[in-house]
Every structure is written in structure tokens, then in C-alpha cells.
Design a protein around this motif. Sequence first.
Motif, PDB file in Angstrom:
ATOM      1  N   MET A  30       0.845  -1.182   0.000  1.00 42.40           N
ATOM      2  CA  MET A  30       0.000   0.000   0.000  1.00 42.40           C
ATOM      3  C   MET A  30       0.888   1.243   0.000  1.00 42.40           C
ATOM      4  N   ARG A  31       0.677   2.155  -0.962  1.00 40.30           N
ATOM      5  CA  ARG A  31       1.544   3.319  -1.111  1.00 40.30           C
ATOM      6  C   ARG A  31       0.803   4.642  -0.892  1.00 40.30           C
ATOM      7  N   GLY A  32      -0.459   4.718  -1.257  1.00 41.61           N
ATOM      8  CA  GLY A  32      -1.213   5.959  -1.127  1.00 41.61           C
ATOM      9  C   GLY A  32      -2.605   5.656  -0.622  1.00 41.61           C
ATOM     10  N   LEU A  33      -3.211   6.605   0.101  1.00 38.71           N
ATOM     11  CA  LEU A  33      -4.523   6.388   0.704  1.00 38.71           C
ATOM     12  C   LEU A  33      -5.317   7.679   0.605  1.00 38.71           C
ATOM     13  N   CYS A  34      -6.600   7.572   0.206  1.00 43.94           N
ATOM     14  CA  CYS A  34      -7.424   8.772   0.071  1.00 43.94           C
ATOM     15  C   CYS A  34      -8.892   8.401   0.236  1.00 43.94           C
ATOM     16  N   GLU A  35      -9.625   9.251   0.967  1.00 50.57           N
ATOM     17  CA  GLU A  35     -11.076   9.113   1.079  1.00 50.57           C
ATOM     18  C   GLU A  35     -11.723  10.213   0.251  1.00 50.57           C
ATOM     19  N   ASP A  36     -12.574   9.860  -0.710  1.00 48.89           N
ATOM     20  CA  ASP A  36     -13.196  10.877  -1.548  1.00 48.89           C
ATOM     21  C   ASP A  36     -14.417  11.468  -0.837  1.00 48.89           C
ATOM     22  N   ARG A  37     -15.101  12.415  -1.490  1.00 53.30           N
ATOM     23  CA  ARG A  37     -16.179  13.156  -0.835  1.00 53.30           C
ATOM     24  C   ARG A  37     -17.401  12.297  -0.535  1.00 53.30           C
ATOM     25  N   ARG A  38     -17.502  11.115  -1.128  1.00 54.40           N
ATOM     26  CA  ARG A  38     -18.601  10.200  -0.836  1.00 54.40           C
ATOM     27  C   ARG A  38     -18.188   9.092   0.130  1.00 54.40           C
ATOM     28  N   ARG A  96     -15.700   6.958  -0.072  1.00 54.18           N
ATOM     29  CA  ARG A  96     -15.050   5.765  -0.632  1.00 54.18           C
ATOM     30  C   ARG A  96     -13.555   5.828  -0.370  1.00 54.18           C
ATOM     31  N   LEU A  97     -12.960   4.694  -0.100  1.00 46.06           N
ATOM     32  CA  LEU A  97     -11.550   4.629   0.244  1.00 46.06           C
ATOM     33  C   LEU A  97     -10.751   4.110  -0.948  1.00 46.06           C
ATOM     34  N   TRP A  98      -9.789   4.915  -1.421  1.00 46.85           N
ATOM     35  CA  TRP A  98      -8.938   4.559  -2.547  1.00 46.85           C
ATOM     36  C   TRP A  98      -7.539   4.252  -2.032  1.00 46.85           C
ATOM     37  N   ILE A  99      -6.935   3.206  -2.583  1.00 46.55           N
ATOM     38  CA  ILE A  99      -5.644   2.726  -2.099  1.00 46.55           C
ATOM     39  C   ILE A  99      -4.693   2.560  -3.281  1.00 46.55           C
ATOM     40  N   GLY A 100      -3.515   3.138  -3.162  1.00 49.60           N
ATOM     41  CA  GLY A 100      -2.489   2.968  -4.187  1.00 49.60           C
ATOM     42  C   GLY A 100      -1.611   1.772  -3.871  1.00 49.60           C
ATOM     43  N   THR A 101      -1.120   1.097  -4.895  1.00 51.56           N
ATOM     44  CA  THR A 101      -0.308  -0.102  -4.715  1.00 51.56           C
ATOM     45  C   THR A 101       0.989   0.006  -5.515  1.00 51.56           C
ATOM     46  N   LYS A 102       1.860  -0.946  -5.294  1.00 58.55           N
ATOM     47  CA  LYS A 102       3.086  -1.046  -6.066  1.00 58.55           C
ATOM     48  C   LYS A 102       2.852  -1.999  -7.237  1.00 58.55           C
ATOM     49  N   GLN A 103       2.629  -1.407  -8.413  1.00 59.92           N
ATOM     50  CA  GLN A 103       2.486  -2.147  -9.678  1.00 59.92           C
ATOM     51  C   GLN A 103       1.284  -3.083  -9.698  1.00 59.92           C
ATOM     52  N   GLU A 104       0.286  -2.816  -8.836  1.00 65.19           N
ATOM     53  CA  GLU A 104      -0.921  -3.645  -8.831  1.00 65.19           C
ATOM     54  C   GLU A 104      -2.183  -2.814  -9.059  1.00 65.19           C
ATOM     55  N   GLY A 105      -2.035  -1.589  -9.539  1.00 66.95           N
ATOM     56  CA  GLY A 105      -3.187  -0.781  -9.877  1.00 66.95           C
ATOM     57  C   GLY A 105      -3.732   0.035  -8.719  1.00 66.95           C
ATOM     58  N   LEU A 106      -4.882   0.659  -8.960  1.00 66.37           N
ATOM     59  CA  LEU A 106      -5.574   1.493  -7.991  1.00 66.37           C
ATOM     60  C   LEU A 106      -6.739   0.698  -7.414  1.00 66.37           C
ATOM     61  N   ASP A 152       1.653  -2.698 -13.400  1.00 72.55           N
ATOM     62  CA  ASP A 152       1.110  -1.357 -13.519  1.00 72.55           C
ATOM     63  C   ASP A 152       2.101  -0.355 -12.936  1.00 72.55           C
ATOM     64  N   TYR A 153       1.694   0.911 -12.908  1.00 70.04           N
ATOM     65  CA  TYR A 153       2.505   1.943 -12.271  1.00 70.04           C
ATOM     66  C   TYR A 153       2.508   1.739 -10.753  1.00 70.04           C
ATOM     67  N   THR A 154       3.560   2.220 -10.100  1.00 68.73           N
ATOM     68  CA  THR A 154       3.581   2.290  -8.648  1.00 68.73           C
ATOM     69  C   THR A 154       2.954   3.616  -8.236  1.00 68.73           C
ATOM     70  N   ILE A 155       1.975   3.586  -7.344  1.00 72.52           N
ATOM     71  CA  ILE A 155       1.233   4.777  -6.925  1.00 72.52           C
ATOM     72  C   ILE A 155       1.791   5.269  -5.596  1.00 72.52           C
ATOM     73  N   HIS A 156       2.168   6.551  -5.562  1.00 69.56           N
ATOM     74  CA  HIS A 156       2.744   7.124  -4.353  1.00 69.56           C
ATOM     75  C   HIS A 156       1.789   8.050  -3.609  1.00 69.56           C
ATOM     76  N   ARG A 157       0.880   8.701  -4.324  1.00 65.28           N
ATOM     77  CA  ARG A 157       0.067   9.746  -3.692  1.00 65.28           C
ATOM     78  C   ARG A 157      -1.290   9.803  -4.368  1.00 65.28           C
ATOM     79  N   ASN A 180     -13.042  14.354  -8.280  1.00 66.45           N
ATOM     80  CA  ASN A 180     -12.148  13.526  -9.083  1.00 66.45           C
ATOM     81  C   ASN A 180     -10.853  13.266  -8.321  1.00 66.45           C
ATOM     82  N   LEU A 181     -10.130  12.235  -8.730  1.00 68.76           N
ATOM     83  CA  LEU A 181      -8.899  11.866  -8.052  1.00 68.76           C
ATOM     84  C   LEU A 181      -7.681  12.293  -8.848  1.00 68.76           C
ATOM     85  N   TRP A 182      -6.654  12.718  -8.124  1.00 67.67           N
ATOM     86  CA  TRP A 182      -5.329  12.951  -8.701  1.00 67.67           C
ATOM     87  C   TRP A 182      -4.389  11.922  -8.108  1.00 67.67           C
ATOM     88  N   VAL A 183      -3.702  11.204  -8.971  1.00 65.96           N
ATOM     89  CA  VAL A 183      -2.879  10.068  -8.547  1.00 65.96           C
ATOM     90  C   VAL A 183      -1.460  10.278  -9.059  1.00 65.96           C
TER      91      VAL A 183
END
Length: 240
Positions: A1-9, A11-21, A46-51, A59-62
Amino acid sequence: MRGLCEDRRGRLWIGTKQEGLLLFDRIRYRFFRTHLGPDSNPKSLDYTIHRIQSDADGNLWVGGDMSTLFNVHIPASWDYPTRTEFTGELRIDTIRLSDEQRDIKHFVLDGAYLWCSLSDGHLFRIHTRTGQKTEIPLPNTGSEQLQREITGLYQDARKNLWICHATGGLTHLSKGQATHYPPYSRNGEAAYQWLDWDGFVWIRDPVTYAVWRVACTDFARFDPATPRCLLRARAPTKDL
């Protein structure tokens, strides 16, 4: 797990290392995944997600590796995916900031703009609606390594941007004017410094190993003889 974000609704979004969003449904306790790379094959790396950060439009910025920034568009009526692998269900715009393979680990949302830094020290301002990018020049700090690596970004209440460098010192960006404050040093050795999310600079003395926590707005007036240090170690420890 590399990045973590809760959107306005919520929902919990999690970034991974080369395993997608990943998207986590906390009610039904389920994970969903979308790939960000050009190859939508779930078996491909996939890409490694840091933030990850959500903007005012929902909308999300990754921020990922390979100097790549993603804008994930989420319709207001969208709830959760209909499939576990939902690649292609959401519109994802890709913004390449450099031809070099650098990491995007720090960015700050400022209304219609996103301040974003690459791991090699380049700073960009991106319009969140149009995707237009502008590179912001930083002052010469007198150290190639210092100029090259950024370890933190923070925007204060006056909309000024504070930039923390790997080998110490801060750059203050206000109304297009950049000012660099050199790091506190002892016996010619720069203190180890880093910037936290609340706009405080942590300073570790390389000689006595004392640690201070100073507001970034007070950094230029920092005097180690005046503030009381939070910690004084007897021997060197691992970098905090």
C-alpha cells in the motif's frame, strides 16, 4: 500500500506497487481494482502509486512513478463498480511531466491548480480542468543535490507554498517569488530536516542529535539557542 485517500462520498482509494488502484467498499467489505497503465491486461504490471488526493469536483489525482500523473474522473452519480476488475469503467487522463523516469510523491491542491513535484526537484503547476502544466523555476541553492530532491510540499493559510529539500533548507514561494532559506548547520554540517503535513519543520542537530519542531513560517527566524528541543538522543539513530 503506497497511497490512501477518502473521496467526498466516503469511498476509500488505495495505491499499490504495480498492482493498480484499489477501491475498498467498507460496507460490504470488498475490494475493486482498476489499472492505470496503457495495457489493461490484469496480469500486466502497472505503475507504482505514491500519492492520491480528491479535488473539489470529486475527481482523483494520482501520483505515480515514471513521471506520470493521473486524473481519474468520477461522475457524481457513480457509486461502486459493477465488476471486481473495473478497468475502463472510469475516464482516466494521463499527464506526463518528464521524459525521465521520476517519482511523483508530493502534490498540493490549490483551487483550480495542483502543485506537483518530481523526485529530481522539478516543480510544476497544473490546471485541474485543462491539464495545462507549467514548470516553476526554483532559486539556485548552491547545491546540486539540494536542488534535485524535494521531500515535502505544504501550503499555508495565505496560499504560500513551502518546499522542503532533502539535505535541508526550505524554499518559500509567494506570489511567484521564490526565496530559499538555508538549513541550520553545526560545524559546517547541515541539520537533517523534513516537513510534515501540518506545516511544521522537524530539525535534527547532526552534532547533539537534538530535535526541534518549528512552524514553517518561523523557520527563517529559527535559533537553536532559543526554542526548547523536543528530544536529545545520546547516540546516532536511524533517520526519522
